[in-house]
Write a protein that holds these residues in place. Structure first.
Motif, mmCIF file in Angstrom:
data_model
loop_
_atom_site.group_PDB
_atom_site.id
_atom_site.type_symbol
_atom_site.label_atom_id
_atom_site.label_comp_id
_atom_site.label_asym_id
_atom_site.label_seq_id
_atom_site.Cartn_x
_atom_site.Cartn_y
_atom_site.Cartn_z
ATOM 1 N N VAL A 17 -3.997 9.062 -0.688
ATOM 2 C CA VAL A 17 -2.815 8.643 -0.192
ATOM 3 C C VAL A 17 -1.873 9.724 -0.539
ATOM 4 N N ILE A 18 -2.337 10.292 -1.908
ATOM 5 C CA ILE A 18 -1.961 11.037 -2.346
ATOM 6 C C ILE A 18 -1.811 12.666 -1.881
ATOM 7 N N CYS B 44 -7.361 10.781 -6.229
ATOM 8 C CA CYS B 44 -7.070 9.591 -5.803
ATOM 9 C C CYS B 44 -8.473 8.980 -4.987
ATOM 10 N N CYS C 187 -2.039 3.388 -1.187
ATOM 11 C CA CYS C 187 -1.532 3.192 -3.094
ATOM 12 C C CYS C 187 -2.403 1.532 -3.394
ATOM 13 N N THR C 188 -3.920 1.752 -4.341
ATOM 14 C CA THR C 188 -4.803 0.843 -4.476
ATOM 15 C C THR C 188 -4.659 0.598 -6.112
ATOM 16 N N PHE C 189 -3.605 1.355 -6.481
ATOM 17 C CA PHE C 189 -3.027 0.819 -8.063
ATOM 18 C C PHE C 189 -4.551 1.531 -8.977
ATOM 19 N N CYS C 190 -5.505 2.376 -8.807
ATOM 20 C CA CYS C 190 -6.774 2.512 -9.813
ATOM 21 C C CYS C 190 -6.467 3.578 -10.748
ATOM 22 N N LYS C 191 -5.417 3.928 -10.616
ATOM 23 C CA LYS C 191 -5.498 4.842 -11.908
ATOM 24 C C LYS C 191 -5.055 6.178 -12.267
ATOM 25 N N ARG C 192 -6.647 6.295 -11.177
ATOM 26 C CA ARG C 192 -7.204 7.626 -11.192
ATOM 27 C C ARG C 192 -6.464 8.431 -11.589
ATOM 28 N N CYS C 193 -5.092 8.755 -11.155
ATOM 29 C CA CYS C 193 -4.310 9.937 -10.614
ATOM 30 C C CYS C 193 -3.571 9.783 -12.264
ATOM 31 N N PRO D 38 2.343 6.223 -8.746
ATOM 32 C CA PRO D 38 2.793 4.601 -9.544
ATOM 33 C C PRO D 38 2.859 5.231 -10.846
ATOM 34 N N THR E 263 -7.694 6.915 -2.407
ATOM 35 C CA THR E 263 -7.651 6.445 -0.712
ATOM 36 C C THR E 263 -7.487 8.097 0.067
#
Ligand code: SF4
Ligand code: SF4
Ligand code: SF4
Length: 167
Positions: free
Chosen positions: A49-50, A45, A68-74, A23, A47
């Motif tokens: 998912v990447i 990430c 994706c939880t949209f945690c923004k870590r990536c 994202p 979860t």
């Protein structure tokens, strides 16, 4: 990367499956140019998912594996300028249910509804008594949570700016 190899790479991706970058990613060509394939995002990430399943080693999301939880870590760990501000919308992605959905074959199923946290999947009763799912576009975040819940892989996601079907 040369212009030719980049062009071939992009062509291959467009012809193959719909590659889903993390994202807030910039446009595909800029992402491919800027990503150093360090895989910091993959490790960060929350979860998992990447993945790096693509043959060129660029990170992509696999919703059959996780959501994706949209945690923004990536975005936060990436050392390259290949993400938009996380103040903006992460993407214009949304879920789509195709005709292989069990309810189109007359089989009752609601697995995807239970998997959707924003309650974006509504079921409507059809002739014959089987309720069929519909995605509420304005509520769907494109998180992919419903994708792996489907027993017949009837759910995919797509970006609305690539969408020509007017849905
Ligand atoms: S926002 Fe979080 S869960 Fe989503 S791809 Fe990035 S690190 Fe993974
Ligand atoms: S992608 Fe996420 S928000 Fe959209 S329908 Fe699936 S689970 Fe719900
Ligand atoms: S989980 Fe799959 S088969 Fe079941 S209702 Fe949802 S889209 Fe249809």
């Amino acid at each position: 990367m040369s212009i030719l190899s980049r062009r071939n790479l992009l062509r291959g991706q467009w012809r193959g499956h719909d590659v889903i970058r993390p994202p807030w990613s910039v446009d595909e060509a800029l992402f491919i140019d800027g990503c150093s394939r360090c895989h910091a995002c993959v490790e960060a990430c929350e979860t998992g998912v990447i993945t790096v399943s693509g043959n060129q080693g660029f990170p992509e999301l696999d919703f059959q594996h996780a959501e994706c939880t949209f945690c923004k870590r990536c975005v936060e760990v990436c050392p390259e300028p290949i993400f938009h501000s996380t103040e903006s919308q992460p993407w214009q992605r949304y879920a789509v249910i195709n005709q292989t959905c069990l309810t189109y074959q007359g089989v009752a199923c609601r697995s995807c509804q239970d998997a959707c946290e924003p309650y974006a999947i509504k079921f409507k009763l059809r002739l014959g008594g089987i309720a069929q799912p519909e995605i509420e576009r304005e509520s769907c975040t494109g998180c992919g949570g419903c994708v792996r819940s489907c027993p017949v892989q009837a759910i995919t996601t797509r970006e609305s700016d690539k969408d020509n079907d007017g849905k």
